[in-house]
Write an enzyme that holds these catalytic residues in place. Structure first.
Site, PDB file in Angstrom:
ATOM      1  N   CYS A 150       0.828  -1.210   0.000  1.00 35.39           N
ATOM      2  CA  CYS A 150       0.000   0.000   0.000  1.00 35.39           C
ATOM      3  C   CYS A 150       0.868   1.267   0.000  1.00 35.39           C
ATOM      4  O   CYS A 150       0.622   2.200  -0.776  1.00 35.39           O
ATOM      5  CB  CYS A 150      -0.959  -0.019   1.179  1.00 35.39           C
ATOM      6  SG  CYS A 150      -0.250  -0.582   2.732  1.00 35.39           S
TER       7      CYS A 150
HETATM    8  N1  LIG Z   1      -3.991  -4.477   5.318  1.00 41.53           N
HETATM    9  C1  LIG Z   1      -3.530  -3.764   4.304  1.00 41.53           C
HETATM   10  O1  LIG Z   1      -3.785  -2.560   4.191  1.00 41.53           O
HETATM   11  C2  LIG Z   1      -2.663  -4.404   3.267  1.00 41.53           C
HETATM   12  C3  LIG Z   1      -2.235  -3.621   2.199  1.00 41.53           C
HETATM   13  C4  LIG Z   1      -1.432  -4.180   1.222  1.00 41.53           C
HETATM   14  C5  LIG Z   1      -1.048  -5.496   1.336  1.00 41.53           C
HETATM   15  N2  LIG Z   1      -1.459  -6.230   2.387  1.00 41.53           N
HETATM   16  C6  LIG Z   1      -0.986  -7.611   2.495  1.00 41.53           C
HETATM   17  O2  LIG Z   1      -2.086  -8.509   2.440  1.00 41.53           O
HETATM   18  C7  LIG Z   1      -1.818  -9.637   3.238  1.00 41.53           C
HETATM   19  C8  LIG Z   1      -2.983  -9.816   4.213  1.00 41.53           C
HETATM   20  O3  LIG Z   1      -3.032  -8.664   5.051  1.00 41.53           O
HETATM   21  P1  LIG Z   1      -4.238  -8.381   6.027  1.00 41.53           P
HETATM   22  O4  LIG Z   1      -4.059  -6.993   6.482  1.00 41.53           O
HETATM   23  O5  LIG Z   1      -5.527  -8.795   5.407  1.00 41.53           O
HETATM   24  O6  LIG Z   1      -3.912  -9.396   7.226  1.00 41.53           O
HETATM   25  P2  LIG Z   1      -4.914  -9.945   8.345  1.00 41.53           P
HETATM   26  O7  LIG Z   1      -6.055  -9.023   8.513  1.00 41.53           O
HETATM   27  O8  LIG Z   1      -4.074 -10.271   9.510  1.00 41.53           O
HETATM   28  O9  LIG Z   1      -5.478 -11.314   7.716  1.00 41.53           O
HETATM   29  C9  LIG Z   1      -4.635 -12.439   7.534  1.00 41.53           C
HETATM   30  C10 LIG Z   1      -5.430 -13.596   6.966  1.00 41.53           C
HETATM   31  O10 LIG Z   1      -4.552 -14.711   6.756  1.00 41.53           O
HETATM   32  C11 LIG Z   1      -4.974 -15.839   7.545  1.00 41.53           C
HETATM   33  N3  LIG Z   1      -3.788 -16.510   8.054  1.00 41.53           N
HETATM   34  C12 LIG Z   1      -3.058 -16.206   9.160  1.00 41.53           C
HETATM   35  N4  LIG Z   1      -1.987 -17.045   9.261  1.00 41.53           N
HETATM   36  C13 LIG Z   1      -2.058 -17.896   8.213  1.00 41.53           C
HETATM   37  C14 LIG Z   1      -1.257 -18.977   7.766  1.00 41.53           C
HETATM   38  N5  LIG Z   1      -0.131 -19.329   8.406  1.00 41.53           N
HETATM   39  N6  LIG Z   1      -1.642 -19.635   6.654  1.00 41.53           N
HETATM   40  C15 LIG Z   1      -2.763 -19.292   5.999  1.00 41.53           C
HETATM   41  N7  LIG Z   1      -3.558 -18.260   6.368  1.00 41.53           N
HETATM   42  C16 LIG Z   1      -3.213 -17.573   7.457  1.00 41.53           C
HETATM   43  C17 LIG Z   1      -5.843 -15.258   8.632  1.00 41.53           C
HETATM   44  O11 LIG Z   1      -6.745 -16.255   9.048  1.00 41.53           O
HETATM   45  P3  LIG Z   1      -7.279 -16.343  10.562  1.00 41.53           P
HETATM   46  O12 LIG Z   1      -8.265 -15.252  10.723  1.00 41.53           O
HETATM   47  O13 LIG Z   1      -7.886 -17.690  10.614  1.00 41.53           O
HETATM   48  O14 LIG Z   1      -6.073 -16.183  11.443  1.00 41.53           O
HETATM   49  C18 LIG Z   1      -6.533 -14.099   7.894  1.00 41.53           C
HETATM   50  O15 LIG Z   1      -7.571 -14.593   7.114  1.00 41.53           O
HETATM   51  C19 LIG Z   1      -0.472  -9.383   3.936  1.00 41.53           C
HETATM   52  O16 LIG Z   1       0.559 -10.039   3.243  1.00 41.53           O
HETATM   53  C20 LIG Z   1      -0.318  -7.888   3.837  1.00 41.53           C
HETATM   54  O17 LIG Z   1       1.024  -7.477   3.821  1.00 41.53           O
HETATM   55  C21 LIG Z   1      -2.272  -5.720   3.347  1.00 41.53           C
END
Ligand SMILES: NC(=O)c1ccc[n+]([C@@H]2O[C@H](COP(=O)([O-])OP(=O)(O)OC[C@H]3O[C@@H](n4cnc5c(N)ncnc54)[C@H](OP(=O)(O)O)[C@@H]3O)[C@@H](O)[C@H]2O)c1
Length: 349
Positions: A150
């Site tokens: 982001c």
């Molecule tokens: N948030 C942002 O603004 C943003 C922006 C750009 C890129 N990203 C990228 O997008 C990705 C997800 O970010 P997020 O913010 O959505 O994170 P998040 O809210 O923490 O969600 C993580 C997801 O992955 C699952 N998970 C956790 N550990 C896992 C594992 N070992 N194997 C498989 N699934 C697993 C979680 O499931 P449970 O709920 O069951 O734990 C949840 O569904 C990251 O790589 C992040 O860097 C995020």
């Protein structure tokens, strides 16, 4: 219709992918998976996704994700690489994580301990390239896409036109404030409302944030030579949104351009880009205007006294900063219209 599976569906990025997929005329939502929350209902995690409330989250395995046209990986850092390797080569796999973004393994190793998973076509369609063309040229018909971070989306689109035109020195400073959803949904004490409300703090100070090499990679591609970035992220008391302030000196060969000509350079660079808006003169980007939209708003100013150009950019970290970019890239990969199903209008106030 194409089917889309979302791994990491209980998280913030996965939830936003699903919201946008529900509004996309060519997509049907298939498997939704999670880790510890597998077995629970999606509606427990994303009550806003009413049409999917009764979907049960499955385990995140290659088997569960098989048989879809598109698989979006919205997983924690390091989890995408091994899973992606087990997915069929003809599936469009879109990785929202950082695992496949960097082309140089050396740059990865400086900021990460895990092995470099390799590099995929990079999903920033609007990025102007020194070699000519835009980032989208490498995305038509591909089966693997690494969605940008982001912060890199905001900083790269903010500065790229000036570097591509040789107007700016290849040595830039980026300070960017982000809402707390940028850190994901996992519980962390410093992200509690009590810690963040009414308070702002920098983190990853001193060039150690892992988005630094990604911004440098993008800006170097725009400039055609190495660009050095000093990047400082800031945690802001809001749920979503990024406001990036990006500063660079005028290049020695740039002379003394008029402020209007500097602004015009950015306006022309993005004139044909539906999702990147150079605001009218005198208006400044605000994060609130981009919430829920696949847009980036920016403004350009010339600080004549300091000999610097200042570009400010606002983006919703979860929409154009992740999930919107993911579907924009899926459109390109599937040879659908690039803008299909993606919102231009934000939710404000
Ligand atoms: N948030 C942002 O603004 C943003 C922006 C750009 C890129 N990203 C990228 O997008 C990705 C997800 O970010 P997020 O913010 O959505 O994170 P998040 O809210 O923490 O969600 C993580 C997801 O992955 C699952 N998970 C956790 N550990 C896992 C594992 N070992 N194997 C498989 N699934 C697993 C979680 O499931 P449970 O709920 O069951 O734990 C949840 O569904 C990251 O790589 C992040 O860097 C995020």
């Amino acid at each position: 219709m194409r089917t889309i599976a979302v791994a990491g569906a209980s998280g913030y990025a996965g939830g936003e992918v699903l919201r946008l997929a529900l509004g996309h005329p060519e997509l049907t939502v298939g498997a939704v998976t999670a880790a510890g929350n597998a077995g629970s209902l999606l509606g427990e995690h994303h009550p806003q996704l009413v049409p999917l409330a009764d979907r049960r989250l499955g385990p995140t395995t290659a088997e569960a994700l098989a048989g879809h046209d598109i698989v979006v990986l919205a997983l924690p850092h390091g989890a995408s690489g091994p899973l992606a390797a087990a997915l069929p080569a003809d599936t469009v796999v879109i990785d929202c994580g950082a695992d496949h973004r960097l082309t140089a393994g050396a740059a990865w190793s400086t900021f990460d301990e895990e092995p470099h998973a390799g590099s995929w076509p990079y999903g920033l369609p609007e990025l102007p390239l020194a070699a000519g063309g835009r980032g989208r040229d490498a995305l038509h018909g591909v089966r693997r896409v690494a969605v940008p971070g982001c912060y890199p989306t905001a900083a790269s689109l903010a500065l790229a036109p000036g570097l591509a035109a040789g107007l700016l020195e290849p040595d830039v400073v980026v300070v960017a404030a982000s809402g707390t959803s940028g850190a994901g949904r996992a519980v962390k004490p410093h992200l509690l409302g009590t810690e963040t409300m009414g308070s702002m703090t920098p983190y990853g100070v001193g060039g150690v944030h892992r988005h630094t090499p990604e911004i440098e990679q993008n800006l170097s591609a725009a400039a055609g030579s190495t660009v050095v970035v000093s990047f400082t992220p800031v945690l802001a008391p809001m749920p979503r949104g990024i406001l990036a302030t990006c500063v660079a000196r005028l290049a020695p060969g740039a002379g003394r351009p008029a402020a209007g000509d500097v602004r015009k350079l950015w306006a022309e660079a993005y004139a044909d880009e539906p999702f990147v808006h150079v605001l009218p003169d005198g208006r400044w980007p605000r994060t609130g205007a981009t919430v829920g939209a696949n847009t980036l708003h920016l403004q350009v100013a010339l600080d004549e006294r300091a000999g610097r150009v200042v570009v400010t950019a606002a983006v919703d970290n979860l929409t154009k900063g992740t999930a919107g970019a993911a579907l924009q890239c899926a459109n390109l990969a599937l040879d659908l219209p690039e803008t299909l199903g993606l919102p231009l209008a934000g939710v404000a106030p």
